[in-house]
Design a protein around this motif. Structure first.
Motif, mmCIF file in Angstrom:
data_model
loop_
_atom_site.group_PDB
_atom_site.id
_atom_site.type_symbol
_atom_site.label_atom_id
_atom_site.label_comp_id
_atom_site.label_asym_id
_atom_site.label_seq_id
_atom_site.Cartn_x
_atom_site.Cartn_y
_atom_site.Cartn_z
ATOM 1 N N GLU A 1 0.824 -1.209 0.000
ATOM 2 C CA GLU A 1 0.000 0.000 0.000
ATOM 3 C C GLU A 1 0.860 1.263 0.000
ATOM 4 O O GLU A 1 0.608 2.191 -0.761
ATOM 5 N N LEU A 2 1.884 1.279 0.847
ATOM 6 C CA LEU A 2 2.737 2.465 0.924
ATOM 7 C C LEU A 2 3.517 2.673 -0.366
ATOM 8 O O LEU A 2 3.596 3.786 -0.876
ATOM 9 N N VAL A 3 4.081 1.596 -0.914
ATOM 10 C CA VAL A 3 4.850 1.723 -2.157
ATOM 11 C C VAL A 3 3.941 2.135 -3.310
ATOM 12 O O VAL A 3 4.309 2.985 -4.121
ATOM 13 N N CYS A 4 2.752 1.562 -3.387
ATOM 14 C CA CYS A 4 1.803 1.952 -4.443
ATOM 15 C C CYS A 4 1.490 3.445 -4.362
ATOM 16 O O CYS A 4 1.453 4.129 -5.389
ATOM 17 N N ALA B 1 -3.036 -1.127 -7.245
ATOM 18 C CA ALA B 1 -2.623 -2.474 -6.839
ATOM 19 C C ALA B 1 -2.469 -3.372 -8.065
ATOM 20 O O ALA B 1 -1.569 -4.214 -8.126
ATOM 21 N N PHE B 2 -3.326 -3.174 -9.057
ATOM 22 C CA PHE B 2 -3.245 -3.955 -10.296
ATOM 23 C C PHE B 2 -1.939 -3.672 -11.043
ATOM 24 O O PHE B 2 -1.266 -4.580 -11.512
ATOM 25 N N GLU B 3 -1.561 -2.420 -11.130
ATOM 26 C CA GLU B 3 -0.334 -2.027 -11.829
ATOM 27 C C GLU B 3 0.919 -2.484 -11.075
ATOM 28 O O GLU B 3 1.962 -2.739 -11.679
ATOM 29 N N PHE B 4 0.798 -2.594 -9.761
ATOM 30 C CA PHE B 4 1.944 -2.906 -8.919
ATOM 31 C C PHE B 4 2.571 -4.260 -9.254
ATOM 32 O O PHE B 4 3.796 -4.384 -9.289
ATOM 33 N N THR B 5 1.773 -5.253 -9.528
ATOM 34 C CA THR B 5 2.302 -6.580 -9.858
ATOM 35 C C THR B 5 3.191 -6.504 -11.099
ATOM 36 O O THR B 5 4.286 -7.062 -11.118
ATOM 37 N N GLY B 6 2.744 -5.810 -12.123
ATOM 38 C CA GLY B 6 3.548 -5.640 -13.325
ATOM 39 C C GLY B 6 4.820 -4.864 -13.050
ATOM 40 O O GLY B 6 5.887 -5.178 -13.590
ATOM 41 N N TRP B 7 4.722 -3.852 -12.208
ATOM 42 C CA TRP B 7 5.869 -3.034 -11.818
ATOM 43 C C TRP B 7 6.932 -3.896 -11.154
ATOM 44 O O TRP B 7 8.111 -3.848 -11.517
#
Length: 91
Positions: free
Chosen positions: A61-64, A71-77
């Motif tokens: 949550e903090l990094v996003c 949260a959806f984009e985070f996995t790809g990141w």
């Protein structure tokens, strides 16, 4: 008021490289918290996250927020950074 540090993919990639080369794969506690958490998440270091009293969820949550990602984009990141790091090792 605390200034929010913007976390970028390129910066976290470099931090991960540094952590692997100089700090046994661990983030530096001297870095901003968001960067520390991002590196721990990329390198899958749950023990380090726990040592900072963050769960994977709270760290995500903090990094996003700081990377301005959903949260959806985070996995790809994460996967993009991991792919670059993997190519470093195989190249």
């Amino acid at each position: 008021m605390t200034e929010v540090v913007r976390v970028t993919k390129d910066e976290i990639t470099e931090r991960c490289r540094w952590a692997r080369e100089h700090n046994a794969g661990r983030p530096s506690r001297q870095w901003p918290v968001g960067e520390q958490l991002a590196v721990a998440l990329v390198l899958r270091d749950r023990a380090w996250l726990e040592s900072t009293n963050h769960s994977t969820e709270t760290a995500t949550e903090l990094v996003c927020e700081q990377a301005r990602l959903s949260a959806f984009e985070f996995t790809g990141w994460l996967n993009d950074i991991r792919a670059v790091l993997e190519s470093d090792r195989s190249g």
